[in-house]
Design a protein around this motif. Structure first.
Motif, PDB file in Angstrom:
ATOM      1  N   PRO A  70       0.795  -1.236   0.000  1.00  9.16           N
ATOM      2  CA  PRO A  70       0.000   0.000   0.000  1.00  9.16           C
ATOM      3  C   PRO A  70       0.824   1.281   0.000  1.00  9.16           C
ATOM      4  N   ASP A  71       1.909   1.339   0.767  1.00  6.03           N
ATOM      5  CA  ASP A  71       2.691   2.576   0.831  1.00  6.03           C
ATOM      6  C   ASP A  71       3.291   2.935  -0.525  1.00  6.03           C
ATOM      7  N   SER A  72       3.942   1.991  -1.172  1.00  8.66           N
ATOM      8  CA  SER A  72       4.555   2.293  -2.466  1.00  8.66           C
ATOM      9  C   SER A  72       3.491   2.498  -3.547  1.00  8.66           C
ATOM     10  N   PHE A  73       2.405   1.738  -3.475  1.00 12.01           N
ATOM     11  CA  PHE A  73       1.332   1.902  -4.459  1.00 12.01           C
ATOM     12  C   PHE A  73       0.771   3.321  -4.403  1.00 12.01           C
ATOM     13  N   TRP A  74       0.417   3.780  -3.197  1.00 15.49           N
ATOM     14  CA  TRP A  74      -0.202   5.102  -3.086  1.00 15.49           C
ATOM     15  C   TRP A  74       0.799   6.222  -3.313  1.00 15.49           C
ATOM     16  N   ALA A  75       2.070   5.983  -3.041  1.00 14.82           N
ATOM     17  CA  ALA A  75       3.093   6.975  -3.364  1.00 14.82           C
ATOM     18  C   ALA A  75       3.158   7.170  -4.881  1.00 14.82           C
ATOM     19  N   GLU A  76       3.059   6.078  -5.633  1.00 17.11           N
ATOM     20  CA  GLU A  76       3.040   6.180  -7.103  1.00 17.11           C
ATOM     21  C   GLU A  76       1.771   6.867  -7.592  1.00 17.11           C
TER      22      GLU A  76
END
Length: 59
Positions: free
Chosen positions: A34-40
């Motif tokens: 979730p963290d990397s997905f939403w950062a993208e």
């Protein structure tokens, strides 16, 4: 929460940016990372000021 399912119209399907496979891949990424997905995803949005800190919170 409701169990009602509303079908997507053919007109809406013609104007979408993702197909079902792409959507499911993105969904799996959002759940697994979730963290990397939403950062993208934040990079795709227009911001007045880009956030310096991103945090995914499960509610």
């Amino acid at each position: 929460m409701t169990d009602t399912i509303y079908p997507v119209s053919e007109q809406a399907k013609k104007h979408t940016h993702l197909n079902k496979v792409q959507y499911l891949e993105m969904y799996q990424q959002s759940v697994a990372f979730p963290d990397s997905f939403w950062a993208e995803q934040a990079k795709v949005l227009d911001w007045y000021k880009f956030p310096k800190k991103l945090k995914y919170i499960i509610q």
